[in-house]
Every structure is written in structure tokens, then in C-alpha cells.
Design a protein around this motif. Structure first.
Motif, mmCIF file in Angstrom:
data_model
loop_
_atom_site.group_PDB
_atom_site.id
_atom_site.type_symbol
_atom_site.label_atom_id
_atom_site.label_comp_id
_atom_site.label_asym_id
_atom_site.label_seq_id
_atom_site.Cartn_x
_atom_site.Cartn_y
_atom_site.Cartn_z
ATOM 1 N N SER A 29 -8.559 19.615 82.838
ATOM 2 C CA SER A 29 -10.000 19.336 82.971
ATOM 3 C C SER A 29 -10.768 20.591 83.342
ATOM 4 O O SER A 29 -11.899 20.801 82.883
ATOM 5 C CB SER A 29 -10.224 18.249 84.024
ATOM 6 N N THR A 45 -16.967 8.077 88.531
ATOM 7 C CA THR A 45 -16.010 7.117 87.958
ATOM 8 C C THR A 45 -15.374 6.271 89.050
ATOM 9 O O THR A 45 -15.292 5.030 88.935
ATOM 10 C CB THR A 45 -14.908 7.868 87.180
ATOM 11 N N THR A 213 -16.730 16.518 75.647
ATOM 12 C CA THR A 213 -16.000 15.249 75.590
ATOM 13 C C THR A 213 -14.652 15.371 76.296
ATOM 14 O O THR A 213 -14.242 14.486 77.061
ATOM 15 C CB THR A 213 -15.775 14.821 74.126
ATOM 16 N N GLU A 214 -13.956 16.499 76.052
ATOM 17 C CA GLU A 214 -12.647 16.706 76.684
ATOM 18 C C GLU A 214 -12.774 16.747 78.198
ATOM 19 O O GLU A 214 -11.963 16.157 78.920
ATOM 20 C CB GLU A 214 -12.007 18.011 76.185
ATOM 21 N N ILE A 217 -13.566 13.195 79.577
ATOM 22 C CA ILE A 217 -12.369 12.339 79.560
ATOM 23 C C ILE A 217 -11.440 12.717 80.717
ATOM 24 O O ILE A 217 -10.890 11.850 81.412
ATOM 25 C CB ILE A 217 -11.638 12.446 78.209
ATOM 26 N N GLY A 218 -11.276 14.024 80.923
ATOM 27 C CA GLY A 218 -10.432 14.492 82.018
ATOM 28 C C GLY A 218 -10.963 14.051 83.370
ATOM 29 O O GLY A 218 -10.204 13.604 84.235
ATOM 30 N N ILE A 220 -12.898 11.457 84.016
ATOM 31 C CA ILE A 220 -12.727 10.008 84.136
ATOM 32 C C ILE A 220 -11.280 9.677 84.519
ATOM 33 O O ILE A 220 -11.026 8.826 85.380
ATOM 34 C CB ILE A 220 -13.130 9.293 82.827
ATOM 35 N N TYR A 221 -10.337 10.386 83.900
ATOM 36 C CA TYR A 221 -8.926 10.172 84.224
ATOM 37 C C TYR A 221 -8.663 10.482 85.699
ATOM 38 O O TYR A 221 -8.000 9.708 86.410
ATOM 39 C CB TYR A 221 -8.038 11.051 83.337
#
Length: 299
Positions: A29, A45, A213-214, A217-218, A220-221
Motif C-alpha cells: 500500500s 474503513t 485504485t491500488e 484497495i490496500g 481498505i484491506y
């Protein structure tokens, strides 16, 4: 909640598996986000996840009374976690190889034992002292990649930040010992306090650019599996357990599994010094837990 040891072990293993992935997730991330950006989007998140859980459990009405009962404590807790602790930890990950940052951060339990002496009035046993020596010797091996006499750190600032993060995490749990609110309510309040502080840091640093986007996503993870769901799985594991020591010992699988994921997904060659140093840390932690428990049982 009904006690059921096999279910407790399953919850515990699930938590350990997820925790083992987060060092890799941090590093991936941080290729797309700054430490403050990663923390902000991850924290949002987690806050949303906790909000939904409290809504489903019909416990949202407990949030405001809990804060009113101990506002100073929750402000202190929220400033540490998620704000200061993760800002400093992510900065350490930004400066160090993931294998170094995650293993150094693992010494927080020893730091907690040390700080519990002045803050909680605990006595430092000979087993605590042995664990401290082993753990910090292991940390020195990791930090210098085995070159102890040269003290040649990969990043002196990164090592310092990783160790400072252990102090902050230990202080968070020391303050939390006096917290009587339900764990999920408490964590929700911590994030409610911490997010505006993180947003202020973002503003000062001028980092309100649209995330990739990457990166998103990171984040959120990380928000789901470092700060949110994993915490809840671990909580359920402890509540279900008839033998909590069996469950708590599962956590020692995490750093070794994490090194495997770091090698697999980040392509980091795991330095022999990392394995040796981590072994010292884990032996220190395990011996501290087992020997202190035996001492208490014999008294």
C-alpha cells in the motif's frame, strides 16, 4: 457467550492468519500512498465497519454514554490508536524492509512488561528481565542484520520509529486497563477521536490527492484486516476459550508466517539475521509467559 475451545482455536487461527498478511499489505500500500494517506483511508474503513457492527448489535446507544463517562481517557486512547501509533509505524515501514519493521514491532509485549512497572506498579520478575534481554538482543540482531559490532542500521530513523511504535502501543494498553467500556464500543470511540487528527495531518502535509485504485484497495484491506475484523476474531477467540493460554500462544505463529508472505509477495530475501533475531524475541516472549505462569501457580 458459550465456551467452546475448538471454536476458540479456529477464531484464533483466523486472526493469526489475517494478522500475518498485514506487513505485506502495509508495504504494498505504501508504494501508492503516503503513511498518512494509508492511515486515513484504512481508519475510515475500520470506523465504517465498527459502525455497522454496533448498529447490528444495537449498541450504538452505548457510544455517547461511554465517552461521557471517560472523555479524557478516550481522547488519550484515540490520539495513540489509530493516530500516533499507526502514523509512526507506517513511517517505519516506509523506511525499512518489511521483515525488519514487523519483527521489531513484535517487541511491544516486552515493552509493555517494562512500562507496567512504573505505570501499573507491577514488579519486574527475573523472567521478565530474561525475556527483555533476549527480545532486545534479537531486535539488535535484526536492526543491524547481524553486524552487531558495526551498528550499521538499514535506516536508523526507521529502526527508531519502529521501536517508538512499540512504546506507544504498550502505553495504549496500559491506559486501556482502566477502560470499562465494551471493546467494540471503545474501539469505535478511539477511531472517532483519531480520524479528525489524521485528517489534520493530511491537511498540513497537503496530501488530499485522489488515491490510486491500488492504494485505496490496500488501505481498505488494512482497515478491515489489521484494525477491524481481525480484532473481533481475536476477541471472540478469547471469549470462546476454555483455555486462554492455548489461544494466546497461537500469536507466536504470526511473525514467522508473516515472513513467508513477505518473501512470497514482496520478493524480499529473508536475511538469516531476521530469523535468528525473531527467534530470540519469540523465545523471550514464550519463556516469559510460561515461566511467570508457573511461578504464579506455585505461589
Amino acid at each position: 457467550m458459550e465456551k467452546h475451545q475448538p471454536a476458540a482455536i479456529q477464531y484464533g487461527l483466523g486472526a493469526v492468519l489475517l494478522w500475518s498478511t498485514v506487513a505485506t499489505a502495509f508495504k504494498l500500500s505504501l508504494e501508492h500512498l503516503s503513511p498518512a494517506q494509508l492511515l486515513f483511508y484504512a481508519s475510515i474503513t475500520t470506523w465504517l465497519l465498527l459502525f455497522v457492527i454496533l448498529l447490528l448489535k444495537k449498541q450504538l446507544n452505548q457510544v455517547l454514554p461511554a465517552f461521557k463517562a471517560s472523555p479524557i481517557r478516550f481522547i488519550q486512547l484515540g490520539l495513540i490508536n489509530p493516530a500516533l501509533y499507526y502514523l509512526i509505524l507506517f513511517e517505519a515501514y516506509d523506511l525499512l524492509p518489511a521483515q525488519q519493521a514487523q519483527t521489531l514491532n513484535y517487541t511491544w509485549a516486552i515493552t509493555l512488561s517494562l512500562l507496567a512497572v512504573p505505570f501499573l506498579g507491577h514488579k519486574l520478575t527475573k523472567y521478565d528481565a530474561l525475556a527483555l534481554i533476549l527480545a532486545y538482543f534479537g531486535a539488535a540482531i535484526i536492526s543491524t542484520q547481524g553486524q552487531l559490532t558495526e551498528l550499521n542500521f538499514t535506516s536508523t530513523l526507521g529502526v527508531a520509529l519502529a521501536l517508538i511504535s512499540t512504546v506507544l502501543w504498550a502505553i495504549y494498553w496500559i491506559i486501556n486497563t482502566k477502560n470499562t467500556a465494551k471493546p467494540i464500543v471503545s474501539l469505535f470511540l478511539c477511531f472517532s477521536v483519531g480520524i479528525p487528527v489524521i485528517a489534520l495531518v493530511m491537511t498540513v502535509q497537503g496530501q488530499w490527492q485522489t488515491p490510486s485504485t491500488e492504494g485505496l484497495i490496500g488501505a481498505i484491506y488494512v482497515g478491515l484486516f489489521e484494525m477491524g475484523i481481525t480484532f473481533i476474531l481475536w476477541l471472540y477467540a478469547l471469549k470462546k476459550a476454555t483455555n486462554t493460554s492455548q489461544v494466546s500462544m497461537l500469536i507466536f505463529i504470526s511473525p514467522f508466517l508473516s515472513l513467508y508472505f513477505i518473501y512470497l509477495f514482496l520478493g524480499e530475501s529473508i536475511h538469516p539475521a531476521t530469523i535468528i533475531g525473531l527467534s530470540f524475541i519469540v523465545v523471550g516472549l514464550v519463556s516469559q509467559q510460561i515461566l511467570n505462569k508457573k511461578k504464579m501457580g506455585s505461589e
